[in-house]
Each structure stands twice: as structure tokens, then as C-alpha cells.
Design a protein around this motif. Sequence first.
Motif, PDB file in Angstrom:
ATOM      1  N   UNK A   3       0.862  -1.171   0.000  1.00  0.00           N
ATOM      2  CA  UNK A   3       0.000   0.000   0.000  1.00  0.00           C
ATOM      3  C   UNK A   3       0.909   1.235   0.000  1.00  0.00           C
ATOM      4  N   UNK A   4       0.974   1.932  -1.134  1.00  0.00           N
ATOM      5  CA  UNK A   4       1.923   3.035  -1.273  1.00  0.00           C
ATOM      6  C   UNK A   4       1.617   4.172  -0.300  1.00  0.00           C
ATOM      7  N   UNK A   5       0.339   4.442  -0.078  1.00  0.00           N
ATOM      8  CA  UNK A   5      -0.027   5.507   0.864  1.00  0.00           C
ATOM      9  C   UNK A   5       0.398   5.145   2.282  1.00  0.00           C
ATOM     10  N   UNK A   6       0.190   3.883   2.647  1.00  0.00           N
ATOM     11  CA  UNK A   6       0.600   3.424   3.976  1.00  0.00           C
ATOM     12  C   UNK A   6       2.113   3.466   4.115  1.00  0.00           C
ATOM     13  N   UNK A  48      -6.707   0.612   7.768  1.00  0.00           N
ATOM     14  CA  UNK A  48      -8.142   0.807   7.915  1.00  0.00           C
ATOM     15  C   UNK A  48      -8.678   0.570   9.306  1.00  0.00           C
ATOM     16  N   UNK A  49      -8.002  -0.261  10.083  1.00  0.00           N
ATOM     17  CA  UNK A  49      -8.485  -0.589  11.435  1.00  0.00           C
ATOM     18  C   UNK A  49      -7.755   0.186  12.520  1.00  0.00           C
ATOM     19  N   UNK A  50      -6.904   1.145  12.138  1.00  0.00           N
ATOM     20  CA  UNK A  50      -6.091   1.888  13.106  1.00  0.00           C
ATOM     21  C   UNK A  50      -6.604   3.319  13.208  1.00  0.00           C
ATOM     22  N   UNK A  51      -7.052   3.701  14.400  1.00  0.00           N
ATOM     23  CA  UNK A  51      -7.569   5.058  14.613  1.00  0.00           C
ATOM     24  C   UNK A  51      -6.445   6.072  14.796  1.00  0.00           C
ATOM     25  N   UNK A  52      -5.399   5.670  15.520  1.00  0.00           N
ATOM     26  CA  UNK A  52      -4.286   6.567  15.828  1.00  0.00           C
ATOM     27  C   UNK A  52      -2.994   5.888  15.386  1.00  0.00           C
ATOM     28  N   UNK A  53      -2.522   6.212  14.186  1.00  0.00           N
ATOM     29  CA  UNK A  53      -1.359   5.529  13.621  1.00  0.00           C
ATOM     30  C   UNK A  53      -0.104   5.757  14.458  1.00  0.00           C
ATOM     31  N   UNK A  54       0.121   6.991  14.913  1.00  0.00           N
ATOM     32  CA  UNK A  54       1.309   7.281  15.719  1.00  0.00           C
ATOM     33  C   UNK A  54       1.320   6.450  17.001  1.00  0.00           C
TER      34      UNK A  54
END
Length: 295
Positions: A3-6, A48-54
Motif C-alpha cells: 500500500x503506497x499511501x501506507x 483501515x483498522x487503526x484510529x491513531x497511527x502514531x
Amino acid sequence: MVDEDLAEQFEQRRPRLHALASRLLGSTGEADDAVQETWLRLQRQGAGTIDNLDGWLTTVLARVCLNLLRARRTRGEQELGPLEGAEPVDAGPEEQALLADSVGLALLVVLDALGPAERLGFVLHDVFAVPFTEIAPVIDKTPAATRQLVSRARRKVRGRAPVPDADGARQRAVVEAFLAAAHHGDFERLVELMHPDVVLRSEGGRRRRSASMVVRGARPVAVSTRTYAGLAPSARVVLVDAATGVVGVVVAPGGEPFSVMAFTVVDGRISAIDVLADPDHLAASDATGRSVSRW
């Protein structure tokens, strides 16, 4: 398929993740592995299942590092042996200047005195300002218990941190006397320079990457430091930490950093020697922002 955006989001956060892993592990090589493992887990999870990536990345990386620290801890302490290395080669003034600007001890040896959970909690909270509520699930404790653990770790760090004589010139004179005695094999002079309860702590080694080694007492430490005699010609006295005024020695055969020794000098005698002798540890110390300064 990636996933390039990820991937782009992860790359934006990679420097911070690597800095965190380097401080937690004290090793750039292990930090690289921990960051890569975090990326692999992110790919499997998906954004998609992660609300807070940091927060998610910090938590996952912390857990990976905690597992590595626990695995390292099981190896325990080993008896101190001689440092292995190349024949000493004298470094010129330019090499000395580069060396002084590029190598830092940065309390890595002190952090290695902490247990895995203590180290993780201390670094996450006190260095990276991660809240106790986010640290607690990583180490399976309540936020209140995590606060107590970090407080205990902080006291240990303060207790182990060098508190040198205020007179820098006096410190340097003692360290230079130590180098001279080690170089000439003057055992009695080495003992004379040590406090009776002196402790020598060493981390790493070219062949024993993660070894933790401790020697206590003036005569045992003097015996151990005689193994550095062959490296003395390539040693340079430096100011290891400008903030605390700790004087130390950088050993650099051929101009390449081989080890850093920080000396705690109290009342004119050496009360502690902390040795960092691991390539990855030395590289990781640059990331801390605490450069060794020339005297």
C-alpha cells in the motif's frame, strides 16, 4: 502488494521510530530490525483498522523492543575479559576532532542497569513524553503502577549517573595518570588511583555484542584495566558529557571509534569506570544528541 499511501505514512514516521528504538535498545542494528518488524506488522494489520497511527506504531515498536530487551536480559552478566581489537594506530589532529564530534556515551551504560520494563517506561515517558496510560498496556501494568515503575527507574538512573569532581583539570589529570599507568603496566599506581570500592562496568565487545560485565574493587579493577595497555597509544582524553562535566577516553585505532570510557572521579580518585565497547552502541549514541566534546 504494498500500500503506497501506507508506506509513505510509515516512512514519514521512520526517523522518530528509529530514534526511539535506538534509545531503547542501544544498538542501531537492533533498532533497524525492530523498525522493520514494526513495518511488517503494520502491513499485516492495514491502516483501515487503526484510529491513531502514531500511537499504534509506538505501541507495537515498544513491544518489539521489550521482547528484545528481555531476551538480552536472560544472557546476564559475564566475567570481564580483555577487549579485542586491532593494533593501535595514532590518530592525527583532524581525526581526533572528527572523533570528538561524532561519538557520545549518552548514558547508554547507565540505561543498561535498568530492567527491560523500567528501561522502556523511562525512555518512553521521560525522553519521548509518552503518557503512562499508553505505556501501561505494553508492560501489562496499570497506569499507577507504571508511574511508580518509571519513578523507580528515574531514581536508579540518577543514582548511577556520574557525579564528578567540579574541577575539570583535576579530573583530566587523574584520567591521564590512569592511561599512563595502564600503558606502562604500573599495577600499584593503578590501584593507587582507584577508590577502594571502585566499579568497572562494561557493555558490548567486538565478539560479545551484548555482554554486560562488572568488576568491583580497586585491585580487581586494576587487573582488568591492564588489558587496555596495548590500546593506550590510540586513546584520547575527551569531555564525554558537557552537561555533567564527565571526563572520559575515546579509544580509536586508526581513527575509528573502538570504545568510550567514562570516568567518575571523586576526591581525586576513580570511583567508577563505564566502558562502551560495541560498534552498534557507539553508533546509536550519536542519535542521542549528546556529543562527546574535545577538552
